[in-house]
Design a protein around this motif. Structure first.
Motif, PDB file in Angstrom:
ATOM      1  N   UNK A   3       0.848  -1.202   0.000  1.00 45.02           N
ATOM      2  CA  UNK A   3       0.000   0.000   0.000  1.00 45.02           C
ATOM      3  C   UNK A   3       0.878   1.244   0.000  1.00 45.02           C
ATOM      4  N   UNK A   4       0.572   2.140  -0.907  1.00 44.57           N
ATOM      5  CA  UNK A   4       1.370   3.370  -0.962  1.00 44.57           C
ATOM      6  C   UNK A   4       0.802   4.369   0.046  1.00 44.57           C
ATOM      7  N   UNK A   5       1.711   4.887   0.875  1.00 42.09           N
ATOM      8  CA  UNK A   5       1.242   5.885   1.834  1.00 42.09           C
ATOM      9  C   UNK A   5       2.060   7.151   1.673  1.00 42.09           C
ATOM     10  N   UNK A   6       1.382   8.270   1.576  1.00 41.14           N
ATOM     11  CA  UNK A   6       2.093   9.548   1.489  1.00 41.14           C
ATOM     12  C   UNK A   6       1.718  10.408   2.688  1.00 41.14           C
ATOM     13  N   UNK A   7       2.720  11.062   3.220  1.00 42.69           N
ATOM     14  CA  UNK A   7       2.390  12.006   4.290  1.00 42.69           C
ATOM     15  C   UNK A   7       1.861  13.277   3.642  1.00 42.69           C
ATOM     16  N   UNK A   8       1.193  14.096   4.407  1.00 43.91           N
ATOM     17  CA  UNK A   8       0.640  15.347   3.854  1.00 43.91           C
ATOM     18  C   UNK A   8       1.748  16.225   3.312  1.00 43.91           C
ATOM     19  N   UNK A   9       2.897  16.168   4.044  1.00 43.05           N
ATOM     20  CA  UNK A   9       4.017  17.022   3.650  1.00 43.05           C
ATOM     21  C   UNK A   9       4.514  16.639   2.243  1.00 43.05           C
ATOM     22  N   UNK A  10       4.697  15.329   2.060  1.00 40.55           N
ATOM     23  CA  UNK A  10       5.176  14.862   0.753  1.00 40.55           C
ATOM     24  C   UNK A  10       4.203  15.269  -0.342  1.00 40.55           C
ATOM     25  N   UNK A  11       2.930  15.112  -0.061  1.00 36.55           N
ATOM     26  CA  UNK A  11       1.922  15.453  -1.061  1.00 36.55           C
ATOM     27  C   UNK A  11       2.002  16.919  -1.437  1.00 36.55           C
ATOM     28  N   UNK A  12       2.107  17.758  -0.379  1.00 35.40           N
ATOM     29  CA  UNK A  12       2.148  19.196  -0.632  1.00 35.40           C
ATOM     30  C   UNK A  12       3.375  19.545  -1.475  1.00 35.40           C
ATOM     31  N   UNK A  13       4.508  18.940  -1.107  1.00 30.73           N
ATOM     32  CA  UNK A  13       5.730  19.236  -1.844  1.00 30.73           C
ATOM     33  C   UNK A  13       5.589  18.785  -3.315  1.00 30.73           C
ATOM     34  N   UNK A  14       5.007  17.616  -3.459  1.00 25.09           N
ATOM     35  CA  UNK A  14       4.804  17.090  -4.813  1.00 25.09           C
ATOM     36  C   UNK A  14       3.994  18.054  -5.654  1.00 25.09           C
ATOM     37  N   UNK A  15       2.910  18.559  -5.064  1.00 22.60           N
ATOM     38  CA  UNK A  15       2.062  19.517  -5.776  1.00 22.60           C
ATOM     39  C   UNK A  15       2.825  20.785  -6.129  1.00 22.60           C
ATOM     40  N   UNK A  16       3.629  21.239  -5.135  1.00 24.52           N
ATOM     41  CA  UNK A  16       4.398  22.460  -5.388  1.00 24.52           C
ATOM     42  C   UNK A  16       5.349  22.275  -6.573  1.00 24.52           C
ATOM     43  N   UNK A  17       6.053  21.131  -6.580  1.00 20.80           N
ATOM     44  CA  UNK A  17       6.995  20.874  -7.679  1.00 20.80           C
ATOM     45  C   UNK A  17       6.278  20.825  -9.016  1.00 20.80           C
ATOM     46  N   UNK A  18       5.139  20.117  -9.039  1.00 18.61           N
ATOM     47  CA  UNK A  18       4.394  20.001 -10.302  1.00 18.61           C
ATOM     48  C   UNK A  18       3.986  21.379 -10.796  1.00 18.61           C
ATOM     49  N   UNK A  19       3.480  22.209  -9.868  1.00 20.53           N
ATOM     50  CA  UNK A  19       3.051  23.549 -10.260  1.00 20.53           C
ATOM     51  C   UNK A  19       4.223  24.335 -10.824  1.00 20.53           C
ATOM     52  N   UNK A  20       5.397  24.172 -10.170  1.00 22.50           N
ATOM     53  CA  UNK A  20       6.574  24.916 -10.637  1.00 22.50           C
ATOM     54  C   UNK A  20       6.957  24.500 -12.051  1.00 22.50           C
ATOM     55  N   UNK A  21       6.994  23.179 -12.253  1.00 20.97           N
ATOM     56  CA  UNK A  21       7.368  22.665 -13.572  1.00 20.97           C
ATOM     57  C   UNK A  21       6.396  23.173 -14.636  1.00 20.97           C
ATOM     58  N   UNK A  22       5.102  23.113 -14.324  1.00 19.96           N
ATOM     59  CA  UNK A  22       4.099  23.587 -15.272  1.00 19.96           C
ATOM     60  C   UNK A  22       4.290  25.060 -15.579  1.00 19.96           C
ATOM     61  N   UNK A  23       4.585  25.837 -14.540  1.00 19.02           N
ATOM     62  CA  UNK A  23       4.772  27.272 -14.704  1.00 19.02           C
ATOM     63  C   UNK A  23       5.946  27.552 -15.653  1.00 19.02           C
ATOM     64  N   UNK A  24       7.066  26.859 -15.390  1.00 23.59           N
ATOM     65  CA  UNK A  24       8.248  27.073 -16.230  1.00 23.59           C
ATOM     66  C   UNK A  24       7.936  26.662 -17.671  1.00 23.59           C
ATOM     67  N   UNK A  25       7.235  25.547 -17.787  1.00 26.69           N
ATOM     68  CA  UNK A  25       6.891  25.078 -19.145  1.00 26.69           C
ATOM     69  C   UNK A  25       6.060  26.108 -19.905  1.00 26.69           C
ATOM     70  N   UNK A  26       5.061  26.678 -19.209  1.00 29.79           N
ATOM     71  CA  UNK A  26       4.221  27.685 -19.880  1.00 29.79           C
ATOM     72  C   UNK A  26       5.050  28.888 -20.290  1.00 29.79           C
TER      73      UNK A  26
END
Lengths: 597, 310
Positions: A3-26
């Protein structure tokens, strides 16, 4: 199971990174695309070519060198048919150039085979003078070229009943086209039909793309007698998708349609109408009333009798708004009414004289009314009747393995006499080399013309083999460069003249087409009644072409040999009207300069 | 899984340049351009609607197991697929059988006679088979084996005949027709299986239990095929599972070259004619086949390796 378990912190960081990558790409994507665009060299024009036949692309590569002699550099894009047609559509309807999503120049075929010259000219050159004032209107104009005199001639020609006058009009139209060059006419195609040596009495109609095989109804096989059970197998590159002409979309299905169905009239080699289902006809003085006298001994493949009602019903159905496919476009004539005084007479009354009527009728297969009784036109498509073809033609369908082959048997009741071949099979073999191998192993007895361009190199070998023979026929198509005259570079009379003289037609026909082409200067070949002997194919002449380029305002200068600059180096120069080009190994560099007026 | 594959394919296909109406025009020729006609066809095929609307309509139908009608032949997509899939299954089973038998055999020979002439030969053959494109092999096979030597028919499913044939005759005819395409289609998987068997066998042959088996005085053949091969099979089965997916993909090319009326040829034709419903139907079926194969592979593990069952 993990079972994959993510802490809230990891999730938040993951979202932040994705948003950053998307921003740079745009941020960077538009710049990136712009850089690619900027690196794309600018050409005088772009040629759009179809993926399939190899000789065309070879020809375009070869001509690059020739065109460089008059300072023209072009690029060629090879695309598959759906994309090709998309480009054409944009160019024909909206005049869009390649840069705008349309096309500058396309390599295509103009089929004149069954077309009355009036119709043919209309299709291919008709500028629709009115369309000029309705830019953006949905009016397909192939060349986007406007000539009021031509349009006038075209319109009067379709209603002119005097043959001699019409002939003069066609000649005049041909001369206008020769002079103004709304498109470049390249060569008459020659098609090859490789078949077994035993086949005799096979005479494909001069200039029929799809009618070639109808002659199999009269063909004989050496060494076989009437009493023998003769099977003849023919290879076709695509499978047959629909058996009813009502929604046939392409020419490749048509060989079968021409074997199983009959038309009201037929055309001979010179496109003169000759009797078919109609044994004779009368045309009234004013050209408004056509009376057809039909054969009274014709039966449908299901055994029922053929009558004039069938013809009337077929033509009405072709003209019905719910029929949207290929044949629907042919059945466009100004019909006022149709009458059937008796079972074997049909009268067509027109609103105005329409000379191409007979030629158009020669295209429309007649279908059985009785078979379709009670079926609404809109329900016809996909109806089971459509999958069980029933015509009056020399062969009837007995077995149709959708993916493999269609088996036709000779029709004993055919009004032209029972064919010698008892079983005619059309086998679907997509790959050309496989089809050729199948001919050599004896699995098939004939290859359709469609394979010609792929197997050109092998045909001489096949012809020399005593087991085979190759029928060569000037096809019903003329190869052309269709140009979009709204491209600013091509919209110049003298530029077009120059290009016409720099195309090495003879060389292409001999070396690239290996003799399967004949240089052309007009749409119709010498056997056609509309042929104009005064129009010759343009000669290949560099000096003349350069003179024309100079007349067009291009100042031609050849510089000392030097490195070719990178494409980006000369792109900005285009803004002031300078086009660069490279020749040969890249040692010479010349350019064209548009004279200031 | 299948749902996402289908959705991605839907968008890729719909974003390809050119649409079915363009294809019709290309087929009919330039003289048939007529704006009214084009518009009618577009409406009929739902192409006038925005992409997302088309997607929702389509996905709604797929959920109800309705694959729609082919744009070109107007037949039910399910009917077309049903007609062709059996031919592809025949081809894939034939080539898989060939690949497994010959591949395992070559691999074992290679491993047992390590660094011998046989080993080198079998490895060279494997490398050759993996590197050569299958369409080239196919054309060469036709030229040599059917045109020059006349051993096999060059194309198609069966020989056309107007006379009645017995079941045995028909079976023999089908067998002759399937040998060439199946052999060519099996080249890649065969070579991969043979290479995998070799390396896996080499590992196993060095294990203690093989030495024990030999020490017990068992015959060499029993040692190799019963003790070693069975244990070496696990990675090979994984390869075979993956190869089935590739075989189905490879069938696209082989079926076109050999005029074999299967699902691959159907997909190629549908792509060129932009027959969206047929492309989507075929892709969904192929995806289903691949997912099922993976499932079967996983189940096979448990038979081969009792540890996994627990």
């Amino acid at each position: 199971m993990v079972k994959l378990k993510f802490s809230k912190k990891t999730l938040r960081r993951g979202l932040q990174y994705t948003a950053m990558v998307l921003f740079v790409l745009t941020l960077i994507t538009p710049q990136f695309i712009a850089t690619i665009d900027a690196q794309e060299p600018k050409y005088f024009f772009k040629i759009t070519n179809l993926l399939r036949p190899p000789p065309r692309s070879e020809m375009i590569d070869l001509m690059k060198e020739e065109f460089a002699k008059i300072g023209i550099d072009y690029d060629c894009e090879i695309v598959e048919s759906a994309v090709f047609s998309g480009h054409q559509k944009q160019a024909y309807f909206y005049g869009k150039t390649y840069e705008e999503g349309g096309a500058d120049m396309t390599v295509s075929k103009n089929g004149w085979q069954r077309l009355e010259p009036g119709v043919g000219y209309g299709f291919y050159f008709y500028s629709g003078f009115k369309a000029r004032y309705m830019k953006g209107s949905e009016h397909a104009v192939q060349c986007r070229w406007y000539n009021p005199r031509f349009d006038k001639l075209f319109e009067t020609m379709n209603t002119e009943t005097d043959f001699e006058k019409r002939k003069m009009m066609v000649s005049e139209m041909g001369e206008i086209v020769e002079d103004e060059l709304p498109k470049f006419i390249l060569w008459f195609e020659i098609h090859a039909i490789p078949t077994i040596a035993e086949l005799t009495d096979f005479e494909p109609i001069w200039g029929g793309l799809i009618e070639y095989y109808r002659s199999l109804a009269f063909a004989k096989i050496k060494g076989k007698t009437e009493a023998d059970d003769v099977t003849f197998i023919m290879a076709q590159s695509s499978k047959i998708d629909y058996a009813s002409p009502f929604w046939a979309t392409g020419v490749l299905n048509s060989p079968f349609i021409n074997l199983a169905y009959d038309m009201l009239v037929d055309l001979d080699q010179t496109t003169k109408p000759i009797p078919a289902l109609a044994k004779s006809w009368d045309i009234s003085e004013d050209g408004l009333k056509y009376t057809f006298y039909l054969h009274d001994d014709v039966y449908w493949h299901d055994g029922t009798k053929f009558t004039s009602e069938d013809v009337k019903w077929s033509l009405e159905t072709y003209m019905h708004p719910d029929i949207k496919y290929m044949y629907a476009n042919i059945a466009k004539f100004p019909v006022k009414s149709m009458e059937t005084p008796d079972d074997y007479t049909l009268v067509i009354n027109l609103e105005k004289p329409h000379i191409p009527l007979l030629a158009r009728l020669a295209y429309l297969p007649i279908q059985s009314k009785q078979l379709w009784e009670g079926v609404e036109v809109k329900d016809m498509m996909g109806h089971e009747n459509a999958m069980e073809p029933c015509g009056t033609g020399p062969f009837k369908v007995v077995n149709w393995e959708r993916e493999e082959y269609i088996e036709l048997a000779s029709n004993d009741n055919w009004y032209g006499g029972c064919p010698f071949i008892d079983h005619l099979v059309i086998k679907f073999i997509p790959e050309s080399s496989t089809a050729l191998s199948a001919l050599e192993t004896g699995e098939v007895h004939m290859l359709q013309w469609y394979y010609t361009s792929d197997i050109m190199g092998e045909l001489d070998r096949i012809d020399e083999d005593p087991r085979f023979q190759v029928f060569k026929y000037p096809s019903g198509a003329t190869e052309v460069f269709t140009i979009n005259n709204e491209n600013p570079n091509l919209d110049d009379y003298y530029v077009r003249k120059a290009i016409n003289h720099i195309i090495p037609r003879e060389h292409i026909c001999e070396d690239i087409l290996m003799g399967y082409g004949e240089p052309a200067g007009q749409l119709f070949p010498s056997t056609h009644w509309a042929y104009n002997p005064n129009i010759k194919p343009a000669e290949y002449n560099v000096t003349l072409a350069r003179e024309y380029m100079e007349k067009a305002g291009y100042n031609f200068e050849l510089l000392e040999p030097q490195e070719i600059p990178k494409s980006t180096d000369y792109t900005p120069l285009l803004a002031v009207g300078i086009v660069g080009f490279g020749v040969g190994s890249g040692l010479t560099y010349g350019f064209l300069r548009k004279r200031k007026i | 899984m299948i749902f996402s594959i289908a959705s991605i394919t839907f968008f890729i296909i719909n974003l390809m340049p050119g649409d079915p109406v363009d294809f019709y025009l290309a087929q009919g020729g330039a003289e048939y351009f007529d704006p009214e006609l084009i518009q009618k066809l577009r409406i009929e095929m739902n192409l006038d609607k925005p992409l997302w609307v088309r997607y929702i309509i389509w996905i709604g139908k797929v959920i109800r197991l309705d694959l729609g009608y082919s744009f070109v032949s107007r037949e039910k997509v399910a009917d077309i697929i049903q007609r062709v899939i059996w031919n592809t299954i025949q081809l894939v089973i034939a080539s898989l059988t060939l690949a497994i038998i010959v591949g395992l055999f070559l691999g074992v020979i290679s491993a047992v006679n390590r660094y011998s002439m046989r080993d080198y030969l079998s490895r060279v053959v494997s490398i050759f088979g993996i590197s050569m494109p299958s369409f080239w092999l196919g054309i060469m096979a036709i030229r040599i084996l059917s045109v020059s030597l006349g051993w096999f028919p060059s194309q198609g499913l069966s020989t056309f005949t107007t006379t009645e044939v017995s079941f045995i005759e028909a079976f023999r005819d089908r067998l002759m027709h399937i040998i060439l395409p199946a052999a060519i289609l099996s080249t890649h998987p065969l070579c991969r299986i043979s290479r995998m068997t070799r390396s896996s066998m080499l590992d196993v042959l060095e294990q203690d239990y093989v030495t024990t088996a030999r020490a017990k005085g068992l015959k060499e053949r029993i040692v190799i095929y019963k003790h070693a091969l069975r244990n070496a099979l696990l990675p090979v089965v994984t390869t075979i599972g993956l190869e089935i997916a590739r075989l189905v993909g490879g069938a696209v090319i082989i079926e076109t070259v050999f005029a074999w009326p299967g699902i691959g040829r159907c997909l190629v034709a549908a792509t060129f004619s932009r027959d969206y419903p047929l492309i989507m139907g075929t892709v969904i079926v192929l995806a289903l086949v691949i997912v099922l194969t993976n499932l079967i592979t996983d189940i096979t593990y448990s038979f081969l390796d009792p540890r996994i069952k627990r």
